[in-house]
Design a protein around this motif. Structure first.
Motif, PDB file in Angstrom:
ATOM      1  N   SER A   1       0.847  -1.196   0.000  1.00 12.54           N
ATOM      2  CA  SER A   1       0.000   0.000   0.000  1.00 12.54           C
ATOM      3  C   SER A   1       0.880   1.243   0.000  1.00 12.54           C
ATOM      4  CB  SER A   1      -0.923   0.007   1.224  1.00 12.54           C
ATOM      5  OG  SER A   1      -0.185   0.171   2.426  1.00 12.54           O
ATOM      6  N   ALA A   2       0.260   2.414  -0.010  1.00 13.68           N
ATOM      7  CA  ALA A   2       1.031   3.663  -0.071  1.00 13.68           C
ATOM      8  C   ALA A   2       1.792   3.938   1.208  1.00 13.68           C
ATOM      9  CB  ALA A   2       0.088   4.828  -0.378  1.00 13.68           C
ATOM     10  N   ASP A   3       1.298   3.455   2.340  1.00 14.12           N
ATOM     11  CA  ASP A   3       1.944   3.791   3.616  1.00 14.12           C
ATOM     12  C   ASP A   3       2.469   2.591   4.370  1.00 14.12           C
ATOM     13  OD1 ASP A   3      -0.475   2.666   4.449  1.00 14.12           O
ATOM     14  OD2 ASP A   3      -0.769   4.106   6.073  1.00 14.12           O
ATOM     15  N   ASN A   4       2.418   1.403   3.754  1.00 13.56           N
ATOM     16  CA  ASN A   4       2.826   0.219   4.490  1.00 13.56           C
ATOM     17  C   ASN A   4       3.263  -0.871   3.524  1.00 13.56           C
ATOM     18  OD1 ASN A   4       2.864  -2.093   6.374  1.00 13.56           O
ATOM     19  ND2 ASN A   4       1.789  -0.685   7.746  1.00 13.56           N
TER      20      ASN A   4
ATOM     21  N   ARG B   1      -2.610   3.510  -5.321  1.00 13.61           N
ATOM     22  CA  ARG B   1      -2.304   3.018  -3.985  1.00 13.61           C
ATOM     23  C   ARG B   1      -2.639   4.086  -2.947  1.00 13.61           C
ATOM     24  NH1 ARG B   1       3.240  -0.593  -4.845  1.00 13.61           N
ATOM     25  NH2 ARG B   1       2.103  -2.536  -5.237  1.00 13.61           N
ATOM     26  N   THR B   2      -3.148   3.639  -1.817  1.00 15.71           N
ATOM     27  CA  THR B   2      -3.549   4.556  -0.767  1.00 15.71           C
ATOM     28  C   THR B   2      -3.140   3.996   0.586  1.00 15.71           C
ATOM     29  OG1 THR B   2      -5.415   5.875   0.049  1.00 15.71           O
ATOM     30  CG2 THR B   2      -5.880   3.570  -0.494  1.00 15.71           C
ATOM     31  N   TYR B   3      -3.515   4.692   1.655  1.00 11.54           N
ATOM     32  CA  TYR B   3      -3.110   4.270   2.998  1.00 11.54           C
ATOM     33  C   TYR B   3      -4.001   3.140   3.507  1.00 11.54           C
ATOM     34  CZ  TYR B   3      -7.008   7.315   4.454  1.00 11.54           C
ATOM     35  OH  TYR B   3      -8.242   7.908   4.602  1.00 11.54           O
ATOM     36  N   ASN B   4      -3.460   2.323   4.398  1.00 13.87           N
ATOM     37  CA  ASN B   4      -4.232   1.233   4.984  1.00 13.87           C
ATOM     38  C   ASN B   4      -5.464   1.782   5.696  1.00 13.87           C
ATOM     39  OD1 ASN B   4      -2.361  -0.547   4.025  1.00 13.87           O
ATOM     40  ND2 ASN B   4      -1.656  -1.271   6.025  1.00 13.87           N
TER      41      ASN B   4
ATOM     42  N   VAL C   1      -4.434   9.175  -0.766  1.00 13.32           N
ATOM     43  CA  VAL C   1      -3.735   9.424   0.493  1.00 13.32           C
ATOM     44  C   VAL C   1      -4.147  10.747   1.135  1.00 13.32           C
ATOM     45  CG1 VAL C   1      -1.727   8.003  -0.056  1.00 13.32           C
ATOM     46  CG2 VAL C   1      -1.780  10.406  -0.794  1.00 13.32           C
TER      47      VAL C   1
ATOM     48  N   THR D   1      -0.108  -4.489   3.146  1.00 10.82           N
ATOM     49  CA  THR D   1      -1.388  -3.815   2.936  1.00 10.82           C
ATOM     50  C   THR D   1      -2.487  -4.421   3.799  1.00 10.82           C
ATOM     51  OG1 THR D   1      -2.909  -3.011   1.225  1.00 10.82           O
ATOM     52  CG2 THR D   1      -2.239  -5.310   1.078  1.00 10.82           C
TER      53      THR D   1
END
Length: 387
Positions: free
Chosen positions: A95-98, A115-118, A125, A101
């Motif tokens: 994902s975008a932040d991890n 992709r985005t945050y969990n 995001v 995912t």
């Protein structure tokens, strides 16, 4: 005393929010022996003559399904519909932040190409709504549908139709269904449509919009066309042993209604939700039974695609769950022994199987966002329509 009471209230509140996440309690059941084998669809691959590009796309998402989960099902059943699909690839799930995912971010990457945050449902995001493949299909006069063995408001199906900053905003997600013209949705979660804090009854609103609403598949057996909503459980559906042929029949019903729509084809997402739940519990029986259940539903879709010649089927996962491995097995006895390294998601690549017109596009190794891009291009949606 005041501190204790506050702490207790906080625990109760968080417990209520997590009620939809209680499948994550881990146990230690490592062995699975098949109860009843299913027959895979028989066909001559050399005799198939698919169209060049698909009019319809059916996307299966086995939530939490990695290679070991697939091979476990293959071992005990002897063969799967999945392995008879013509092209195979892998998608990378971060994902975008991890690096690992969750289903919300994983589903959003597949549904939007971003992709985005969990925890994010259909937003980027920065919290900005993203247009999903289902919504693009609607814009282009295609019929659309969602089927899930979880609540229909849960992370994966929600990521195709809703736009919320947090995956646990179930009532808000249910409300987002009212902002679309989705033709068919089948899954649990009735309470999020009827027993709401804001007092709205979304079932009444759906009926007013022209939907036929039912609470079981038997109730809507005669429905062949039109808009259909079936809320099969107040929360999540039961596991594979107790829900019977719910996923198979739901897939059949969704295909029937969508293929009868006055539209330029259709898009349908079918989720085998509880493969993930078995992984969280480190329960090989649960995992394998759910894989086989989804594979049976896949068989019904393949029968349609073989006859239709105009339908692409994709099978993939949003991530792997459990760090599962197949330690031993006996295909002659339909028996498999597995191990797990975690009760959570992992970062490994997950398989992609494809069958039908355009299936060759899904070979290779690529980011999860590419599944959206490939579907968008195969549907021939115009670039100028992109948000």
């Amino acid at each position: 005393m005041k501190t204790f009471v506050c702490s207790l209230l906080c625990l109760l509140f968080v417990g209520g929010l997590n009620a939809q996440e209680d499948y994550k309690d881990k146990n230690q059941k490592f062995e699975y022996t098949i109860e009843k084998k299913h027959q895979v669809v028989q066909f001559d691959p050399d005799a198939l003559r698919f169209k060049k590009r698909p009019k319809n796309i059916i996307l299966f998402i086995g939530d939490g399904m990695g290679v070991a989960q697939v091979f476990s099902g293959m071992t005990v059943n002897g063969e799967l519909n999945m392995q008879n699909m013509s092209h195979v690839g892998f998608n990378k799930t971060q994902s975008a932040d991890n690096y690992v995912t969750d289903s919300a971010a994983g589903g959003t990457a597949i549904s939007t190409g971003t992709r985005t945050y969990n925890g994010a449902i259909g937003v980027d995001v920065n919290g900005k709504p993203l247009t999903t493949i289902l919504e693009y299909a609607e814009r282009n006069n295609k019929a659309t549908g969602l089927v899930s063995t979880s609540a229909i408001t849960h992370a994966t199906p929600a990521s195709f139709i809703a736009h919320q900053p947090k995956r646990m905003m179930y009532e808000e997600i249910a409300g987002d269904f009212m902002n679309t013209d989705i033709d068919v949705f089948i899954g649990g979660g009735a309470d999020f449509f009827t027993k709401r804090v804001d007092g709205r009854n979304l079932v009444t609103e759906l009926s007013d919009k022209g939907y036929r609403v039912g609470y079981s598949l038997e109730e809507v057996e005669a429905v062949k066309s039109g808009q259909l909503a079936v809320l099969t459980a107040v929360g999540h559906n039961a596991g594979y042993r107790d829900r019977g042929e719910m996923l198979v029949k739901s897939t059949e019903k969704a295909i029937e209604v969508l293929s009868n729509a006055d539209s330029k084809g259709f898009f349908l997402m079918v989720e085998g939700s509880q493969i993930d739940w078995g992984g969280h519990q480190n329960d090989a029986s649960y995992v394998t039974g759910e894989v086989l259940d989804m594979d049976k539903a896949l068989g019904e879709a393949m029968k349609f695609a073989i006859e239709d010649r105009n339908t692409l089927i994709i099978v993939t996962a949003d991530h792997e769950t459990g760090g599962m491995t197949v330690e031993n097995g006996d295909p002659t006895k339909g028996k498999v022994s597995t191990g797990f390294t975690t009760g959570n998601h992992t970062a490994v690549m997950v398989p992609v199987f494809a069958f039908g017109p355009g299936a060759e596009a899904f070979s290779g190794v690529y980011d999860n966002t590419e599944i959206f891009e490939k579907m968008y291009k195969l549907f021939r949606f115009k670039e100028k329509d992109r948000d």
